[in-house]
Design a protein around this motif. Structure first.
Motif, PDB file in Angstrom:
ATOM      1  N   ARG A 197      -1.384   1.726 -43.269  1.00 50.13           N
ATOM      2  CA  ARG A 197      -2.802   1.280 -42.650  1.00 50.13           C
ATOM      3  C   ARG A 197      -3.914   2.559 -42.739  1.00 50.13           C
ATOM      4  NH1 ARG A 197      -0.064  -0.277 -36.750  1.00 50.13           N
ATOM      5  NH2 ARG A 197       1.067  -2.226 -37.665  1.00 50.13           N
ATOM      6  N   LEU A 198      -3.407   3.682 -42.616  1.00 51.19           N
ATOM      7  CA  LEU A 198      -4.556   4.726 -42.908  1.00 51.19           C
ATOM      8  C   LEU A 198      -5.067   4.961 -44.332  1.00 51.19           C
ATOM      9  CD1 LEU A 198      -5.477   7.245 -41.242  1.00 51.19           C
ATOM     10  CD2 LEU A 198      -3.792   8.549 -42.307  1.00 51.19           C
ATOM     11  N   VAL A 233      -6.932  16.377 -62.811  1.00 46.95           N
ATOM     12  CA  VAL A 233      -7.640  17.104 -62.006  1.00 46.95           C
ATOM     13  C   VAL A 233      -8.201  16.395 -60.793  1.00 46.95           C
ATOM     14  CG1 VAL A 233      -9.935  18.362 -62.145  1.00 46.95           C
ATOM     15  CG2 VAL A 233      -8.104  18.605 -63.979  1.00 46.95           C
ATOM     16  N   GLU A 234      -8.758  15.150 -61.049  1.00 51.60           N
ATOM     17  CA  GLU A 234      -9.398  14.150 -60.162  1.00 51.60           C
ATOM     18  C   GLU A 234      -8.283  13.765 -58.959  1.00 51.60           C
ATOM     19  OE1 GLU A 234     -12.564  11.289 -60.835  1.00 51.60           O
ATOM     20  OE2 GLU A 234     -12.001  11.572 -62.878  1.00 51.60           O
ATOM     21  N   ASP A 235      -6.822  13.644 -59.477  1.00 52.85           N
ATOM     22  CA  ASP A 235      -6.059  13.368 -58.556  1.00 52.85           C
ATOM     23  C   ASP A 235      -5.630  14.232 -57.627  1.00 52.85           C
ATOM     24  OD1 ASP A 235      -6.164  10.558 -58.952  1.00 52.85           O
ATOM     25  OD2 ASP A 235      -4.606  10.768 -60.763  1.00 52.85           O
ATOM     26  N   ILE A 236      -5.667  15.425 -58.243  1.00 57.15           N
ATOM     27  CA  ILE A 236      -5.255  16.772 -57.524  1.00 57.15           C
ATOM     28  C   ILE A 236      -6.091  17.168 -56.556  1.00 57.15           C
ATOM     29  CG2 ILE A 236      -5.027  19.261 -57.814  1.00 57.15           C
ATOM     30  CD1 ILE A 236      -3.466  18.813 -60.540  1.00 57.15           C
ATOM     31  N   ILE A 237      -7.431  16.998 -56.992  1.00 58.60           N
ATOM     32  CA  ILE A 237      -8.332  17.096 -55.943  1.00 58.60           C
ATOM     33  C   ILE A 237      -8.443  16.293 -54.640  1.00 58.60           C
ATOM     34  CG2 ILE A 237     -10.957  17.135 -55.433  1.00 58.60           C
ATOM     35  CD1 ILE A 237     -11.433  18.029 -58.204  1.00 58.60           C
ATOM     36  N   ASP A 238      -8.045  15.179 -55.088  1.00 57.87           N
ATOM     37  CA  ASP A 238      -7.856  13.699 -54.172  1.00 57.87           C
ATOM     38  C   ASP A 238      -6.691  14.238 -52.931  1.00 57.87           C
ATOM     39  OD1 ASP A 238      -9.973  12.234 -54.756  1.00 57.87           O
ATOM     40  OD2 ASP A 238      -8.636  10.984 -55.996  1.00 57.87           O
ATOM     41  N   ALA A 239      -5.809  15.039 -53.482  1.00 55.97           N
ATOM     42  CA  ALA A 239      -5.009  15.710 -52.562  1.00 55.97           C
ATOM     43  C   ALA A 239      -5.444  16.293 -51.226  1.00 55.97           C
ATOM     44  CB  ALA A 239      -3.781  16.570 -53.168  1.00 55.97           C
ATOM     45  N   LYS A 240      -6.410  16.857 -51.388  1.00 59.52           N
ATOM     46  CA  LYS A 240      -7.261  17.372 -50.259  1.00 59.52           C
ATOM     47  C   LYS A 240      -7.856  16.192 -49.483  1.00 59.52           C
ATOM     48  CE  LYS A 240      -7.826  21.106 -49.206  1.00 59.52           C
ATOM     49  NZ  LYS A 240      -7.288  21.824 -48.157  1.00 59.52           N
ATOM     50  N   MET A 241      -8.212  15.207 -49.826  1.00 58.10           N
ATOM     51  CA  MET A 241      -8.858  14.106 -49.420  1.00 58.10           C
ATOM     52  C   MET A 241      -7.771  13.091 -48.441  1.00 58.10           C
ATOM     53  SD  MET A 241     -11.869  14.851 -50.076  1.00 58.10           S
ATOM     54  CE  MET A 241     -11.964  16.312 -50.844  1.00 58.10           C
ATOM     55  N   TYR A 242      -6.800  12.942 -49.410  1.00 60.70           N
ATOM     56  CA  TYR A 242      -5.665  12.039 -48.817  1.00 60.70           C
ATOM     57  C   TYR A 242      -4.333  12.656 -48.365  1.00 60.70           C
ATOM     58  CZ  TYR A 242      -8.261   8.456 -51.369  1.00 60.70           C
ATOM     59  OH  TYR A 242      -9.191   7.334 -51.732  1.00 60.70           O
ATOM     60  N   GLY A 243      -4.120  13.960 -48.511  1.00 57.85           N
ATOM     61  CA  GLY A 243      -3.229  14.677 -47.800  1.00 57.85           C
ATOM     62  C   GLY A 243      -2.194  15.065 -49.003  1.00 57.85           C
ATOM     63  N   ASP A 299       2.939  17.077 -43.943  1.00 55.48           N
ATOM     64  CA  ASP A 299       2.118  16.387 -42.775  1.00 55.48           C
ATOM     65  C   ASP A 299       0.640  16.240 -42.673  1.00 55.48           C
ATOM     66  OD1 ASP A 299       4.589  16.229 -41.524  1.00 55.48           O
ATOM     67  OD2 ASP A 299       4.526  18.345 -40.731  1.00 55.48           O
ATOM     68  N   ASP A 300       0.099  16.736 -43.726  1.00 62.24           N
ATOM     69  CA  ASP A 300      -1.459  16.648 -43.707  1.00 62.24           C
ATOM     70  C   ASP A 300      -1.776  15.279 -44.064  1.00 62.24           C
ATOM     71  OD1 ASP A 300      -4.350  17.303 -44.095  1.00 62.24           O
ATOM     72  OD2 ASP A 300      -3.918  18.118 -45.887  1.00 62.24           O
ATOM     73  N   LEU A 301      -2.815  14.857 -42.902  1.00 65.28           N
ATOM     74  CA  LEU A 301      -3.642  13.407 -43.309  1.00 65.28           C
ATOM     75  C   LEU A 301      -4.712  13.459 -44.143  1.00 65.28           C
ATOM     76  CD1 LEU A 301      -3.242  12.049 -39.635  1.00 65.28           C
ATOM     77  CD2 LEU A 301      -1.717  11.976 -41.741  1.00 65.28           C
ATOM     78  N   GLY A 302      -5.157  14.557 -44.744  1.00 66.74           N
ATOM     79  CA  GLY A 302      -6.298  14.908 -45.646  1.00 66.74           C
ATOM     80  C   GLY A 302      -7.733  14.654 -44.790  1.00 66.74           C
ATOM     81  N   LEU A 303      -8.639  15.292 -45.623  1.00 65.27           N
ATOM     82  CA  LEU A 303     -10.072  15.327 -44.985  1.00 65.27           C
ATOM     83  C   LEU A 303     -10.698  14.086 -44.625  1.00 65.27           C
ATOM     84  CD1 LEU A 303     -11.401  18.264 -47.330  1.00 65.27           C
ATOM     85  CD2 LEU A 303     -10.642  18.226 -44.950  1.00 65.27           C
ATOM     86  N   LEU A 304     -10.035  12.987 -45.173  1.00 61.71           N
ATOM     87  CA  LEU A 304     -10.602  11.706 -44.968  1.00 61.71           C
ATOM     88  C   LEU A 304     -10.518  11.351 -43.492  1.00 61.71           C
ATOM     89  CD1 LEU A 304     -10.008   9.700 -48.177  1.00 61.71           C
ATOM     90  CD2 LEU A 304     -12.297  10.694 -47.523  1.00 61.71           C
ATOM     91  N   ALA A 305      -9.419  11.931 -42.779  1.00 61.63           N
ATOM     92  CA  ALA A 305      -9.144  11.403 -41.512  1.00 61.63           C
ATOM     93  C   ALA A 305     -10.353  11.938 -40.651  1.00 61.63           C
ATOM     94  CB  ALA A 305      -7.689  12.352 -41.051  1.00 61.63           C
TER      95      ALA A 305
END
Length: 218
Positions: A61-62, A116-126, A181-187
Motif C-alpha cells: 500500500r505504501l 545508479v538511479e535505482d541505488i539513489i531510489d533506495a533513499k527515496m523508497y527505503g 526498517d527504513d520507509l524512505g524519504l518519500l514517507a
C-alpha cells in the motif's frame, strides 16, 4: 556457510495473470496494477501502519502511494535533479592505480546509469533489490519490484499481499541497498503532496462553482 549450489534459484521472472510473450518459464512474481488517485491522509496513515507492523510488515500500500505521489511535477523534478547531479559525475574504476578499460566500458553503458538511479531510489523508497545476469558480453540486471520484496525477513513474495515467500538468500546474484526498517524519504514527502493535491482540487471546485462572473440581463 557456503550454500548448496543445487538449492540456488534462477532468474526472478515477473508477469501479470497472463504470461508475457517472451516468458519461457512460470513467473516467480505476479504483478498487480498499482492503486492510484483518490488518496487521502487516512490512506497514508494506514499504509505506514501496515509497513511498520512488527510481525507482518506489508509495504504494497505504501509503495502504491509512492508511485502515485511521484506523478507530482514538483516532487519528481526535485528527485530528478538529485539523480542528474550524480549521473553527471565522472565515475572511473581503477585497478592498482590504473584505469581498468574493461570495467570502465561497462560503467559507460546504459545499464550502469539505470543502476545508479535505482541505488539513489533506495533513499527515496527505503531499499533497492537488484538481480544481476549476463547479457552477451555485457552485464545487466533487473530491479525486483519493491512490493514483492520483504527487506525485514529477506523474502521474495509471489503476490504483493503474501506474508510468506521464498528467501532471497537462495538467489546468489542479488544486490541489496538500504536499511531493513527504513520507509524512505518519500514517507516524509507524501503528506504534503496529498494535502497540496486535495487543496488544489478544492480550489478548482470552488472556482468552477463561484468563479463565473455575475451577468446582468435587462
Amino acid at each position: 556457510m557456503r550454500k548448496n549450489k543445487n538449492n540456488r534459484k534462477g532468474k526472478i521472472t515477473v508477469s501479470g495473470n497472463i504470461p508475457r510473450p517472451d516468458q519461457k518459464q512460470p513467473a516467480v512474481i505476479r504483478l498487480t496494477q498499482p492503486k492510484r488517485f483518490n488518496i487521502d491522509i487516512a490512506d497514508y496513515t494506514s499504509a505506514v501502519r501496515s509497513a511498520e507492523n512488527v510481525d507482518f510488515s506489508r509495504r504494497y500500500r505504501l509503495y502504491d502511494l509512492y508511485d502515485d505521489i511521484m506523478m507530482d511535477t514538483h516532487l519528481s523534478c526535485v528527485i530528478g535533479k538529485r539523480k542528474n547531479a550524480v549521473l553527471c559525475s565522472a565515475i572511473e574504476f581503477q585497478r592498482n592505480g590504473k584505469p581498468d578499460d574493461a570495467i570502465n566500458e561497462q560503467i559507460k553503458s546504459p545499464w550502469f546509469g539505470r543502476l545508479v538511479e535505482d541505488i539513489i531510489d533506495a533513499k527515496m523508497y527505503g531499499f533497492t533489490l537488484c538481480q544481476f545476469y549476463r547479457n552477451g558480453d555485457w552485464a545487466d540486471y533487473d530491479l525486483v519490484p519493491r512490493k514483492h520484496a520483504d527487506p525485514v525477513r529477506r523474502l521474495i513474495l509471489r503476490n504483493q499481499t503474501d506474508i510468506t515467500g521464498t528467501s532471497w538468500e537462495e538467489y546468489p546474484d542479488l544486490l541489496y541497498v538500504g536499511e531493513d526498517d527504513d520507509l524512505g524519504l518519500l514517507a516524509k514527502a507524501a503528506p504534503w503532496v496529498i494535502y497540496k493535491r486535495n487543496t488544489t482540487a478544492d480550489w478548482a471546485q470552488f472556482s468552477e462553482v463561484f468563479g463565473m462572473p455575475i451577468q446582468e440581463y435587462i
